[in-house]
Every structure is written in C-alpha cells, then in structure tokens.
Design a protein around this motif. Structure first.
Motif, PDB file in Angstrom:
ATOM      1  N   UNK A 201       0.862  -1.181   0.000  1.00 54.30           N
ATOM      2  CA  UNK A 201       0.000   0.000   0.000  1.00 54.30           C
ATOM      3  C   UNK A 201       0.897   1.230   0.000  1.00 54.30           C
ATOM      4  N   UNK A 202       0.525   2.231  -0.765  1.00 55.31           N
ATOM      5  CA  UNK A 202       1.329   3.455  -0.882  1.00 55.31           C
ATOM      6  C   UNK A 202       0.453   4.650  -0.555  1.00 55.31           C
ATOM      7  N   UNK A 203       0.452   5.105   0.699  1.00 53.13           N
ATOM      8  CA  UNK A 203      -0.375   6.253   1.080  1.00 53.13           C
ATOM      9  C   UNK A 203       0.190   7.570   0.564  1.00 53.13           C
ATOM     10  N   UNK A 204      -0.706   8.534   0.423  1.00 49.26           N
ATOM     11  CA  UNK A 204      -0.313   9.897   0.112  1.00 49.26           C
ATOM     12  C   UNK A 204      -0.306  10.735   1.374  1.00 49.26           C
ATOM     13  N   UNK A 239      -6.390   1.560   6.404  1.00 50.07           N
ATOM     14  CA  UNK A 239      -6.822   0.305   7.033  1.00 50.07           C
ATOM     15  C   UNK A 239      -7.754  -0.478   6.120  1.00 50.07           C
ATOM     16  N   UNK A 240      -8.630   0.216   5.419  1.00 56.90           N
ATOM     17  CA  UNK A 240      -9.548  -0.466   4.497  1.00 56.90           C
ATOM     18  C   UNK A 240      -8.790  -1.111   3.341  1.00 56.90           C
ATOM     19  N   UNK A 241      -7.745  -0.439   2.865  1.00 54.28           N
ATOM     20  CA  UNK A 241      -6.925  -1.017   1.797  1.00 54.28           C
ATOM     21  C   UNK A 241      -6.183  -2.253   2.291  1.00 54.28           C
ATOM     22  N   UNK A 242      -5.660  -2.175   3.511  1.00 58.38           N
ATOM     23  CA  UNK A 242      -4.958  -3.331   4.081  1.00 58.38           C
ATOM     24  C   UNK A 242      -5.932  -4.481   4.294  1.00 58.38           C
ATOM     25  N   UNK A 243      -7.132  -4.166   4.780  1.00 60.83           N
ATOM     26  CA  UNK A 243      -8.160  -5.201   4.939  1.00 60.83           C
ATOM     27  C   UNK A 243      -8.380  -5.949   3.632  1.00 60.83           C
ATOM     28  N   UNK A 244      -8.524  -5.218   2.546  1.00 64.36           N
ATOM     29  CA  UNK A 244      -8.743  -5.842   1.243  1.00 64.36           C
ATOM     30  C   UNK A 244      -7.586  -6.761   0.867  1.00 64.36           C
ATOM     31  N   UNK A 245      -6.364  -6.297   1.062  1.00 62.73           N
ATOM     32  CA  UNK A 245      -5.200  -7.080   0.651  1.00 62.73           C
ATOM     33  C   UNK A 245      -4.951  -8.280   1.554  1.00 62.73           C
ATOM     34  N   UNK A 247      -7.534 -10.026   2.733  1.00 59.67           N
ATOM     35  CA  UNK A 247      -8.770 -10.809   2.635  1.00 59.67           C
ATOM     36  C   UNK A 247      -8.747 -11.766   1.449  1.00 59.67           C
ATOM     37  N   UNK A 248      -9.724 -12.672   1.424  1.00 58.30           N
ATOM     38  CA  UNK A 248      -9.850 -13.601   0.303  1.00 58.30           C
ATOM     39  C   UNK A 248     -10.223 -12.885  -0.991  1.00 58.30           C
ATOM     40  N   UNK A 249     -10.811 -11.691  -0.866  1.00 57.61           N
ATOM     41  CA  UNK A 249     -11.202 -10.943  -2.061  1.00 57.61           C
ATOM     42  C   UNK A 249     -10.015 -10.598  -2.949  1.00 57.61           C
ATOM     43  N   UNK A 250      -8.810 -10.609  -2.382  1.00 63.61           N
ATOM     44  CA  UNK A 250      -7.608 -10.269  -3.155  1.00 63.61           C
ATOM     45  C   UNK A 250      -6.757 -11.495  -3.454  1.00 63.61           C
ATOM     46  N   UNK A 251      -7.367 -12.667  -3.481  1.00 64.12           N
ATOM     47  CA  UNK A 251      -6.606 -13.911  -3.582  1.00 64.12           C
ATOM     48  C   UNK A 251      -5.815 -14.059  -4.884  1.00 64.12           C
ATOM     49  N   UNK A 252      -6.209 -13.338  -5.937  1.00 67.89           N
ATOM     50  CA  UNK A 252      -5.494 -13.426  -7.222  1.00 67.89           C
ATOM     51  C   UNK A 252      -4.750 -12.128  -7.524  1.00 67.89           C
ATOM     52  N   UNK A 253      -4.500 -11.357  -6.486  1.00 65.09           N
ATOM     53  CA  UNK A 253      -3.748 -10.108  -6.625  1.00 65.09           C
ATOM     54  C   UNK A 253      -2.446 -10.252  -5.868  1.00 65.09           C
ATOM     55  N   UNK A 254      -1.325 -10.113  -6.547  1.00 64.03           N
ATOM     56  CA  UNK A 254      -0.028 -10.218  -5.886  1.00 64.03           C
ATOM     57  C   UNK A 254       1.004  -9.447  -6.685  1.00 64.03           C
ATOM     58  N   UNK A 255       1.952  -8.864  -5.971  1.00 63.78           N
ATOM     59  CA  UNK A 255       3.015  -8.104  -6.620  1.00 63.78           C
ATOM     60  C   UNK A 255       2.585  -6.730  -7.087  1.00 63.78           C
ATOM     61  N   UNK A 256       1.510  -6.204  -6.514  1.00 61.55           N
ATOM     62  CA  UNK A 256       1.013  -4.904  -6.962  1.00 61.55           C
ATOM     63  C   UNK A 256       1.125  -3.877  -5.841  1.00 61.55           C
ATOM     64  N   UNK A 257       0.987  -2.613  -6.217  1.00 60.68           N
ATOM     65  CA  UNK A 257       0.989  -1.518  -5.257  1.00 60.68           C
ATOM     66  C   UNK A 257      -0.345  -0.794  -5.343  1.00 60.68           C
ATOM     67  N   UNK A 258      -1.056  -0.756  -4.231  1.00 57.04           N
ATOM     68  CA  UNK A 258      -2.345  -0.085  -4.155  1.00 57.04           C
ATOM     69  C   UNK A 258      -2.116   1.342  -3.677  1.00 57.04           C
ATOM     70  N   UNK A 259      -2.337   2.303  -4.556  1.00 58.61           N
ATOM     71  CA  UNK A 259      -2.083   3.711  -4.246  1.00 58.61           C
ATOM     72  C   UNK A 259      -3.277   4.299  -3.488  1.00 58.61           C
ATOM     73  N   UNK A 260      -3.024   4.739  -2.275  1.00 55.97           N
ATOM     74  CA  UNK A 260      -4.058   5.363  -1.439  1.00 55.97           C
ATOM     75  C   UNK A 260      -3.668   6.833  -1.314  1.00 55.97           C
TER      76      UNK A 260
END
Length: 271
Positions: A201-204, A239-245, A247-260
C-alpha cells in the motif's frame, strides 16, 4: 464470527498512527493481533495521537474488542530483535497468517536530505527502519506461511516511493519506500507457488494525529492542491486497503501496489 475470525495478523509499528488504526480495524473484524513497536507509549509525544487513545496502550485497546493480542518490543531495524519478537508473538498466538509491515517513518526536515546533501545519520536510520525492517519482518514470518502454504503479506510504501518531489528533498525516505515496493515484487514471485500473496500500500498525504498539526503549520492548501480528491486521507482509508489485501477478495492479486493517494500521483511538486 467476524470476517477474520481464526486469523492471526501481525502489525509492526502499531503503537500509534496508521499502524494502531489498522490493528484496531482488523481486531474489530475478528482477527487476533500481534503488534511490534519500539515504544508502546510513543503516542504520548503527540497531542493528536494521545487524544485518540481509549486505553493505556494499543494492546489494551485490542483486547477490549474481544480478541487475543500479543505484543513485543523491538527495534525494527535490528534483525535479531525482530526475529525474537515474531517468535514471541507466534508462541503466544500461533502461526502468523497475515502481516502488515507498517513500521518505518522519516527523519529530519521535509526540505532536507536532498539527493546529494544527505545527513548520513538520518539516511542510515531511515533505511534501517523502513527497508531493513520490512525485509527482516518478512523473512521472520515467511516460514510459517510456507509451512501452511497460505498467507498474506502487505508492505508499506509511500507516494514518495512512486514519484520524486521536484526539489530532490527527503530522498532517504523516498528511496527506502521505492526499494520496499520493488522488494514486494520479489516476494510475490518467490512466494506465489506457496499460495502466499505479497502486495504494497502506498499512502499519500494522510491526516494522522501527528501529521494534522504539521499540515496546518506548513499550510494545508500546499498539500491539498496536489490531490485530485480535495481532502487529506484518513487512517481508515489505509486500514480499508490493508483489509482488502489481507482478505480472500484479493486472492489473485499479488506483486502490486495499491495507491491510497487521493489521485496525487503525477501531481507532486514543490511550489
């Protein structure tokens, strides 16, 4: 039964700020929480952080939510202390199933530590507490996840690790965060066959209890002018972004950066 009941999550740097909010957020969803920090009373150094506390420390706050909690004091930049802390928490709670490597932070004035004008004490301390601390934490928890062939790793980047400020300042922090982002790519490649995901996660510009006062002193419009969404981020946004990452909802997401960041990427500048 909460969303994360049965999960054991570790959060580093959780005594205050984004780490504390994330620990409480995940505890409310049913996870048992392990926390590592160098000083669990650091919130007392900032009026804005102290005002948020609902108990003597974050450990008590977590337990008051009805889940198990374990704490360990460690300098995140000290490899031996980090491994000992992770082992201590795992012995109390069980094998860690997810981790948020939040511990880090900068040092020095925002307009200091330019790319060729580095304060070496600041430089080494910031690299230790950000990059090295993240690497140590991941190396300590990965064996538990590999054994179970399941796990979630979330690292902490920053807007500074994604784009350079126009005056070259705060380069020590930005370089550490950029390295964490790329390290996360490597984690994802190695750990994917074990069914372990690794994301960042990459916060601003986040309005934590500590940073709110700094924004006011520097002039809030200076920062808000860089956001597409004209407000500061909140700890809950992260915290909501971390929750997503986690959780099972992100099971096929890896190696990415979620910009917050509220749309700040590509707009950072020094006026």
């Amino acid at each position: 039964m909460g969303k994360f009941s049965g999960q054991i999550f570790l959060i580093t740097g959780a005594a205050r700020g984004l780490g504390r909010d994330c620990a409480l957020h995940l505890a409310k969803l049913g996870a048992d929480i392990g926390v590592i920090d160098i000083n669990f009373e650091s919130f007392k150094d900032f009026d804005g952080e102290a005002a948020l506390m609902t108990a003597e420390n974050v450990i008590e706050e977590i337990r008051n939510l009805g889940v198990r909690a374990a704490d360990a004091t460690a300098d995140i930049g000290n490899r031996e202390q980090v491994f000992a802390a992770v082992d201590q928490i795992a012995q109390e709670l069980g094998d860690i199933t997810g981790v948020f490597c939040n511990a880090g932070g900068g040092m020095g004035a925002p307009d200091g530590n330019k790319a060729t004008e580095m304060n070496w004490e600041h430089y080494h301390a910031v690299i230790d507490r950000n990059l090295h601390g993240t690497v140590y934490t991941c190396n300590a928890v990965a064996p538990m996840m590999k054994k179970k062939k399941a796990g979630k790793i979330v690292t902490m980047g920053s807007i500074g690790g994604l784009t350079a400020g126009s005056d070259g300042a705060y380069a020590h922090y930005a370089v550490a965060k950029a390295a964490i982002i790329h390290y996360t790519h490597y984690l994802a490649q190695e750990l994917g066959p074990y069914n372990i995901t690794a994301n960042c996660v990459a916060p601003g510009y986040m309005a934590t209890g500590r940073l709110k006062e700094l924004y006011k002193q520097a002039g809030e419009d200076t920062f808000l002018s860089r956001n597409a969404i004209k407000r500061f981020g909140t700890p809950e946004d992260v915290s909501s972004a971390v929750e997503f990452l986690l959780s099972d909802e992100s099971s096929f997401i890896s190696g990415t950066t979620l910009e917050v960041t509220g749309g700040a990427i590509g707009r950072v500048r020094v006026d």
